[in-house]
Motif scaffolding. Structure first.
Motif, PDB file in Angstrom:
ATOM      1  N   MET A   4       0.866  -1.178   0.000  1.00  0.00           N
ATOM      2  CA  MET A   4       0.000   0.000   0.000  1.00  0.00           C
ATOM      3  C   MET A   4       0.898   1.222   0.000  1.00  0.00           C
ATOM      4  N   GLN A   5       0.702   2.090  -0.988  1.00  0.00           N
ATOM      5  CA  GLN A   5       1.568   3.254  -1.142  1.00  0.00           C
ATOM      6  C   GLN A   5       0.890   4.491  -0.552  1.00  0.00           C
ATOM      7  N   LYS A  40       5.668   6.629  -0.068  1.00  0.00           N
ATOM      8  CA  LYS A  40       6.193   6.964  -1.384  1.00  0.00           C
ATOM      9  C   LYS A  40       6.570   8.432  -1.508  1.00  0.00           C
ATOM     10  N   LYS A  41       5.774   9.306  -0.890  1.00  0.00           N
ATOM     11  CA  LYS A  41       5.999  10.737  -1.085  1.00  0.00           C
ATOM     12  C   LYS A  41       5.624  11.509   0.164  1.00  0.00           C
ATOM     13  N   VAL A  42       6.417  12.537   0.485  1.00  0.00           N
ATOM     14  CA  VAL A  42       6.158  13.434   1.614  1.00  0.00           C
ATOM     15  C   VAL A  42       6.211  14.862   1.091  1.00  0.00           C
ATOM     16  N   ALA A  43       5.153  15.630   1.347  1.00  0.00           N
ATOM     17  CA  ALA A  43       5.093  17.016   0.872  1.00  0.00           C
ATOM     18  C   ALA A  43       5.022  17.983   2.043  1.00  0.00           C
ATOM     19  N   ASP A  44       5.873  18.993   2.009  1.00  0.00           N
ATOM     20  CA  ASP A  44       5.845  20.061   3.009  1.00  0.00           C
ATOM     21  C   ASP A  44       6.566  21.259   2.423  1.00  0.00           C
ATOM     22  N   VAL A  53      14.090  12.301  10.674  1.00  0.00           N
ATOM     23  CA  VAL A  53      14.095  11.261   9.650  1.00  0.00           C
ATOM     24  C   VAL A  53      14.799  11.781   8.403  1.00  0.00           C
ATOM     25  N   THR A  54      15.422  10.882   7.685  1.00  0.00           N
ATOM     26  CA  THR A  54      16.077  11.212   6.418  1.00  0.00           C
ATOM     27  C   THR A  54      15.375  10.457   5.302  1.00  0.00           C
ATOM     28  N   PHE A  55      14.877  11.185   4.334  1.00  0.00           N
ATOM     29  CA  PHE A  55      14.121  10.577   3.250  1.00  0.00           C
ATOM     30  C   PHE A  55      15.044  10.220   2.083  1.00  0.00           C
ATOM     31  N   ASP A  56      14.690   9.144   1.407  1.00  0.00           N
ATOM     32  CA  ASP A  56      15.417   8.781   0.196  1.00  0.00           C
ATOM     33  C   ASP A  56      15.200   9.841  -0.872  1.00  0.00           C
ATOM     34  N   LYS A  57      16.109   9.882  -1.821  1.00  0.00           N
ATOM     35  CA  LYS A  57      16.030  10.859  -2.896  1.00  0.00           C
ATOM     36  C   LYS A  57      14.707  10.715  -3.644  1.00  0.00           C
ATOM     37  N   GLY A  58      14.043  11.842  -3.860  1.00  0.00           N
ATOM     38  CA  GLY A  58      12.800  11.855  -4.602  1.00  0.00           C
ATOM     39  C   GLY A  58      11.554  11.684  -3.755  1.00  0.00           C
ATOM     40  N   VAL A  59      11.727  11.376  -2.473  1.00  0.00           N
ATOM     41  CA  VAL A  59      10.560  11.195  -1.602  1.00  0.00           C
ATOM     42  C   VAL A  59       9.998  12.539  -1.150  1.00  0.00           C
ATOM     43  N   PHE A  60      10.858  13.468  -0.747  1.00  0.00           N
ATOM     44  CA  PHE A  60      10.403  14.758  -0.208  1.00  0.00           C
ATOM     45  C   PHE A  60      10.165  15.748  -1.337  1.00  0.00           C
TER      46      PHE A  60
END
Length: 454
Positions: A4-5, A40-44, A53-60
């Motif tokens: 589930m994404q 999959k994606k975090v928007a702020d 937390v450290t997000f993988d490239k392209g997540v934030f």
């Protein structure tokens, strides 16, 4: 294994907690669900905040549309708050066939009826456990665990900021402003604490849980709201002498053809469970005809407790997706066809016990004048206390009453305030005993009327 994404909009305090849990507890959650939850994606829009937390490239991303327009994202987690952008984002997510998880109690209290109806039409879920009581499973308890119970009443402490302030005034004798400042310094109160201290935050929550408990539409406008800003250490002292604690209570009672829904400061007996709830903790006492009284207790706010409730909602949605039977549970616990419009009693119609504190000139006959006014409005005095005057010529007169009608009380106090011997607006605090579940009581806690005065 199914996946589930998830798209997370808003990575502030709680949003960050959600991301932490999804990343740090990934294996635990997968083992329990038999399904993988992928952030999959975090928007702020805040790119400068230091997060744990450290997000993988392209997540934030700073663009929420990357989440809302992504066809592969199954669930949108809204952690923005408010009724502006959050509303638009949720509506777009629902129209795109995405499930939504939110902790936005204000938006749900004001527009939940519309949002839930749209979700049902689109065969998706709005999950909102974290909107009431933080980590306490209030929503799940009312919708699922108590499904066989007729709920007669609920009484709760649903705002940690107010509970902390009142606890500190009680414990240390601080003024209201001092206790508020301390709460802000410790992060328990916002820079603008109006929603909390004026009772609106608790009222939003009460409107939501009343709808679930009684099978009614959400009716925030019907909830009576009164805050704690007028509570003084003197009132706390008197309450203690009478065997009470002052709490900001959210009270809901089912009268079948109407309900009570009110938020205001109230005195409750020191031996009741709710009176022992201190600090920033929340609690809710629920009366079911099968269970009797039960109480939920826990942190009503904070990064990880609230985030835990959000992830629990994600887990429920994941289980529905896995079984391919989404929509198992209606948003308010009842099928839409069984949701009723139940009127909310105006505050003028309630009956309860009262505490009045009146500042009066130290003159003969004042007490008899005040008592005469109360008698004319059928308000029976249980006890009256008079303390010596301090810096001014005024003395505090404190009355405890038997049950009276709010409309009569309001009229009597207005007439008392107009007396030339009265120096300021009387202080009114309602007296509640959660353990009585609304039963009428004509005597005080000792079983006998009392008089300690002059």
């Amino acid at each position: 294994m199914k996946r589930m994404q998830i798209g997370l909009i808003g990575c502030g305090t709680v949003g960050e907690g959600v991301a932490r849990i999804l990343m740090e507890q990934k294996e635990l959650i997968k083992n329990r669900l038999g399904m993988e939850l992928i952030l999959k994606k975090v928007a702020d829009t805040d790119t400068t905040k230091k997060r744990s937390v450290t997000f993988d490239k392209g997540v934030f991303t700073t663009d929420a549309s990357e989440i809302l327009n992504d066809p592969d994202i199954d669930v949108v987690v809204e952690m923005v708050g408010g009724t502006g952008f959050a509303r638009k984002a949720i509506l777009q997510a629902l129209d795109s066939g995405k499930h939504v998880v939110t902790a936005n109690k204000k938006l749900l209290a004001l527009e939940g009826n519309t949002l839930f109806a749209k979700a049902a039409r689109n065969s998706v879920t709005i999950a909102y456990e974290a909107s009431v009581g933080g980590c306490m499973p209030v929503i799940k308890t009312l919708r699922e665990n108590l499904v066989a119970n007729h709920i007669s009443a609920m009484t709760g402490i649903l705002n940690g900021t107010c509970n902390y302030i009142l606890s500190e005034i009680t414990r240390l004798g601080l003024s209201f402003d001092e206790a508020l400042s301390q709460a802000q310094q410790k992060g328990f109160a916002e820079a603008d604490p109006t929603l909390d201290i004026e009772g609106f935050d608790a009222a939003h929550k009460l409107a939501i849980i009343s709808a679930i408990a009684y099978g009614m539409e959400i009716d925030f406008e019907g909830v009576y709201v009164e805050g704690i800003s007028r509570i003084e250490p003197l009132d706390i002292l008197y309450a203690d002498q009478f065997g009470y604690r002052i709490k900001l209570l959210a009270i809901s009672k089912n009268h079948e053809d109407a309900i009570e829904a009110r938020v205001h400061p109230a005195m409750i007996p020191v031996d009741s469970l709710l009176s022992q709830v201190g600090g920033s903790v929340n609690a809710l006492s629920i009366f079911g005809d099968c269970t009797g009284e039960m109480m939920l207790y826990g942190h009503g706010a904070g990064m990880m407790p609230t985030a835990s409730a959000v992830v629990a909602d994600l887990a429920d949605i994941a289980r529905d997706i896995k079984r391919e039977d989404g929509g198992r549970l209606p948003a308010l616990g009842y099928p839409a066809s069984n949701i009723r419009r139940i009127p909310v009693l105006p505050i003028s119609e309630i009956r309860t016990h009262y505490y009045f504190r009146i500042s009066a000139a130290d003159q003969p006959g004042v007490l008899s004048k005040v008592s005469g006014v109360l008698a004319r409005y059928n308000i029976s005095i249980m006890s009256v206390h008079q303390k010596e005057r301090h810096a001014s010529d005024a003395v505090p007169l404190v009355f405890m009453t038997h049950k009276a009608k709010e409309a009569d009380v309001r009229q009597a106090l207005a007439e008392i305030r107009a007396l030339p011997e009265i120096g300021s607006d009387p202080v009114l605090i309602r007296i509640e005993d959660p353990g009585t579940n609304g039963r009428d009581e004509s005597q005080n806690k000792t079983g006998q009327p009392s008089a300690s005065c002059l």
